[in-house]
Design a protein around this motif. Structure first.
Motif: not given
Length: 351
Positions: A139-141, A192-196
């Motif tokens: 949820x963090x930008x 894992x932080x960008x692929x979703x």
């Protein structure tokens, strides 16, 4: 700034691990939020000392009502690896119980929905740690994973969907190179932080304003006060440039002038023999095809006891090993060139 303690259950009764978590509440819900973590590979400390110097800057900004976006900071992200020693040598890269790299096996979610996170009740401690870190970052930008290499330039790994929109961030951090990647099947924290967000609706993905990167802060021995000050200033510049923190006295970062290359252009340069390494190049050096990169002394004192390693293409030396004993097949260095590497192994996101 609020401090709390996160606890990760161990694999036996009475065993657990903990790490500190710091939060600053922003005053503008529309401002970009940020998540920073360091030492996922527990022995990689340049990011830890950078955060140490960044925190007073953020506390001052908070006191002056200049923190607009929420900020979450995990200065020591891996208490399991931090506690691992074998015969007196620290082992912070792999979990000794599962033998898994601490920066592999993060859940690759189909969307940025915390409800999709796996239940790790019956998992190993490192699996529980990875799931919790990802949960904290979702949820963090802005998501920054602070690492370092063995010996190297400061550089970033950035997903192709976020470039060149992240060029201002590379300039703010003062790195020398950006390595672009497009696929992660191993479950790195960055992946894992960008692929979703890759298949999310545009209003959720916000790829034009999203910052996700692995920051490689030079080498593992570059734990130095002057470098830490510069790195902390760079992190602060990034937060200001993206509007998480307001600082009217800080100019916007200039254009990024470093090297930008796809991951596939990296030649890893395996050693052809076992022996002692004499390097002819250092990180940051530009080389031409055919230049000598290193000499392997595999039979000292013998006329044919040296083997030389040459550059397969023009490029820049990104990293090299800090230890000078090498086994046959081990990688000597990373060379970033202008064309795709001929080595099928190259292009691996090592961290």
């Amino acid at each position: 700034m609020r401090k709390s303690i996160e606890r990760i259950a161990g694999e036996s009764e009475g065993a657990s691990y903990e790490f500190p978590l710091f939060r600053l509440a922003g005053t503008d819900k529309a401002a970009p939020s940020a998540y920073l973590q360091a030492a996922l590979h527990a022995g990689e400390l340049p990011g830890v000392v950078a955060i140490d110097l960044l925190m007073p800057m953020l506390i001052k900004a908070e006191a002056e009502d200049r923190v607009k976006g929420d900020i979450t900071i995990v200065p020591w992200a891996n208490p399991i690896g931090r506690a691992q020693y074998h015969f007196g040598e620290h082992q912070g890269r792999f979990h000794l119980g599962s033998r898994a790299n601490f920066n592999r096996g993060f859940p690759l979610l189909a969307s940025p929905d915390p409800a999709l996170l796996p239940n790790t009740t019956l998992g190993s401690a490192d699996q529980r740690l990875k799931t919790r870190l990802l949960q904290l970052s979702l949820g963090h930008d802005i998501v920054l994973d602070l690492h370092c290499d063995d010996e190297g330039l400061a550089y970033l790994y950035v997903h192709t969907s976020l470039w060149p929109a992240m060029a201002d961030c590379a300039a703010a951090l003062g790195v020398g190179a950006v390595v672009l990647w497009s696929e992660d099947t191993d479950g790195t924290f960055e992946g894992a932080s960008v692929m979703p967000y890759q298949n999310a609706p545009a209003d959720v993905a916000k790829l034009d304003r999203r910052v996700v990167t692995t920051v490689e802060y030079r080498g593992i021995l570059d734990v130095d006060g002057t470098l830490a000050r510069a790195d902390a200033d760079g992190l602060y510049r990034l937060l200001v440039a993206r509007g998480t923190v307001v600082d009217p006295d800080l100019p916007a970062p200039g254009p990024f002038t470093g090297v930008v290359a796809p991951l596939e252009n990296i030649d890893m340069m395996p050693s052809p023999r076992a022996g002692a390494v004499l390097y002819n190049v250092k990180p940051g050096d530009r080389v031409a095809r055919g230049d000598r990169l290193a000499t392997i002394i595999h039979a000292p004192g013998e006329t044919d006891g040296h083997t030389e390693v040459f550059a397969p293409q023009d490029g820049i030396i990104l990293t090299r090993r800090s230890r000078r004993i090498i086994r046959a097949g081990e990688d000597l260095l990373k060379l970033v060139g202008g064309r795709k590497s001929a080595d099928a192994r190259s292009g691996t996101l090592e961290d």
